[in-house]
Design an enzyme around this catalytic site. Structure first.
Site, PDB file in Angstrom:
ATOM      1  CE  LYS A 168      25.975  -2.418  56.327  1.00  0.00           C
ATOM      2  NZ  LYS A 168      24.968  -1.864  57.218  1.00  0.00           N
ATOM      3  CD  GLN A 180      23.750   1.143  58.649  1.00  0.00           C
ATOM      4  OE1 GLN A 180      23.747   0.286  57.764  1.00  0.00           O
ATOM      5  NE2 GLN A 180      24.523   1.059  59.707  1.00  0.00           N
ATOM      6  CG  ASP A 191      20.101  -5.857  58.736  1.00  0.00           C
ATOM      7  OD1 ASP A 191      21.313  -6.092  58.825  1.00  0.00           O
ATOM      8  OD2 ASP A 191      19.628  -4.720  58.544  1.00  0.00           O
TER       9      ASP A 191
HETATM   10  N1  GUN Z   1      23.837  -0.541  62.248  1.00  0.00           N
HETATM   11  C1  GUN Z   1      24.949  -1.111  62.787  1.00  0.00           C
HETATM   12  N2  GUN Z   1      25.043  -2.400  62.426  1.00  0.00           N
HETATM   13  C2  GUN Z   1      23.972  -2.656  61.634  1.00  0.00           C
HETATM   14  C3  GUN Z   1      23.543  -3.819  60.939  1.00  0.00           C
HETATM   15  O1  GUN Z   1      24.130  -4.901  60.980  1.00  0.00           O
HETATM   16  N3  GUN Z   1      22.391  -3.664  60.228  1.00  0.00           N
HETATM   17  C4  GUN Z   1      21.704  -2.494  60.178  1.00  0.00           C
HETATM   18  N4  GUN Z   1      20.581  -2.464  59.460  1.00  0.00           N
HETATM   19  N5  GUN Z   1      22.087  -1.403  60.819  1.00  0.00           N
HETATM   20  C5  GUN Z   1      23.222  -1.486  61.533  1.00  0.00           C
END
Ligand code: GUN
Length: 290
Positions: free
Chosen positions: A50, A94, A117
């Site tokens: 990311k 996350q 998100d």
């Molecule tokens: N953990 C796995 N996928 C995601 C996601 O799309 N967003 C977040 N914040 N954590 C994750």
């Protein structure tokens, strides 16, 4: 006949190119903050990707790496500081978080206008009533891939396998907005294989390695595999597989996403698109659609 393999990597790349161009034209630099708590190896890989792609898009990346034993109150304080920072347009914490931290409380603390998100109840509610909002990234990416095969989803029988807040429920909402006929199936659904076999569009998001077999798929159907499961392979190694038994499924499906290289790359591309959207709204400008 073998199915068309939907190239999520290439489609995600096109989105990232457009996001980069639109961000340049915006006149302000979008900022994305990523917060990770602890050392979960899969999360470390996601966060590294990311941050890399955020920087490649010309965005400002804010990174907070916190130890496993970070108190909940300290994490909430960081989120509040990011809410107040005008250079930060998107905040992502996350998941999963360590057990001593309540993920719902953390999500509710994020400013909904920066919730890239799309997990905040305000954004989930807006999605449910069809208002423009920040929408969860993996569902958005799944719909873009489905529409790369069927530009118009109207009237298709879509089956969503999985009912999570992160994928199953929001992807079902998006499919309703696209005028598909939507069934949400899950582990308690009776005759699950038969329900799936009625789908023109099957979106598998249950997190069970290779659960969906050939006979679960209607000949010619489009299959979007959201699963990312690590399984053991030969010589003590591991490999990634989806929720669909890909090799046998591709003999019957019309089109199918691979794992890796299908939905996965779309999630980060949509995260960047959401950050751009949040930055556009913060600047009082209309946001581009992807
Ligand atoms: N953990 C796995 N996928 C995601 C996601 O799309 N967003 C977040 N914040 N954590 C994750």
């Amino acid at each position: 006949m073998s199915a068309q393999i939907i190239d999520g990597k290439a489609i995600a790349e096109q989105i990232r190119i457009r996001v980069t161009q639109e961000a340049k034209a915006l006149g302000i630099t979008p900022g994305l903050a990523v917060v990770i708590v602890g050392e979960n190896p899969a999360s470390q890989v996601y966060v590294r990707n990311k941050v890399k792609q955020t920087e490649e898009a010309g965005f400002i990346s804010f990174e907070h790496r916190l130890p496993e034993d970070t108190p909940e109150a300290e994490l909430l304080k960081i989120v509040e500081q990011l809410n107040d920072n005008s250079e930060v347009h998107g905040i992502l914490v996350q998941l999963p978080l360590p057990d001593h931290i309540d993920p719902d409380l953390v999500i509710r603390t994020i400013d909904p206008a920066k919730d890239v998100d799309g997990f905040h109840p305000i954004n989930a509610g807006k999605l449910a009533v069809g208002q423009d909002s920040l929408m969860p990234c993996t569902p958005q990416g799944s719909i873009i891939l489905a529409k790369s095969v069927h530009p118009d989803l109207t009237g298709l029988n879509a089956v969503v396998l999985g009912r999570s807040n992160i994928v199953g429920k929001p992807v079902a909402q998006l499919l309703i907005q696209e005028s598909a006929t939507v069934t949400i199936a899950h582990s308690k659904t009776r005759d699950l294989d038969e329900v799936c076999a009625r789908a023109d569009l099957l979106i598998a998001a249950v997190g069970r390695a290779e659960l969906v077999k050939k006979h679960w798929i209607k000949p010619g159907a489009t299959v979007i595999d959201v699963g990312i499961n690590r399984v053991s392979a030969e010589a003590g190694k591991t490999r990634l597989v989806g929720d669909v038994a890909f090799e046998e499924a591709k003999e019957v499906a019309g089109a199918i996403t691979p794992v890796p290289g299908g939905v996965g790359p779309m999630t980060i591309a949509c995260l960047l698109a959401n950050t751009l959207k949040a930055a556009c709204w913060a600047a009082g400008k209309p946001a581009p659609r992807f």
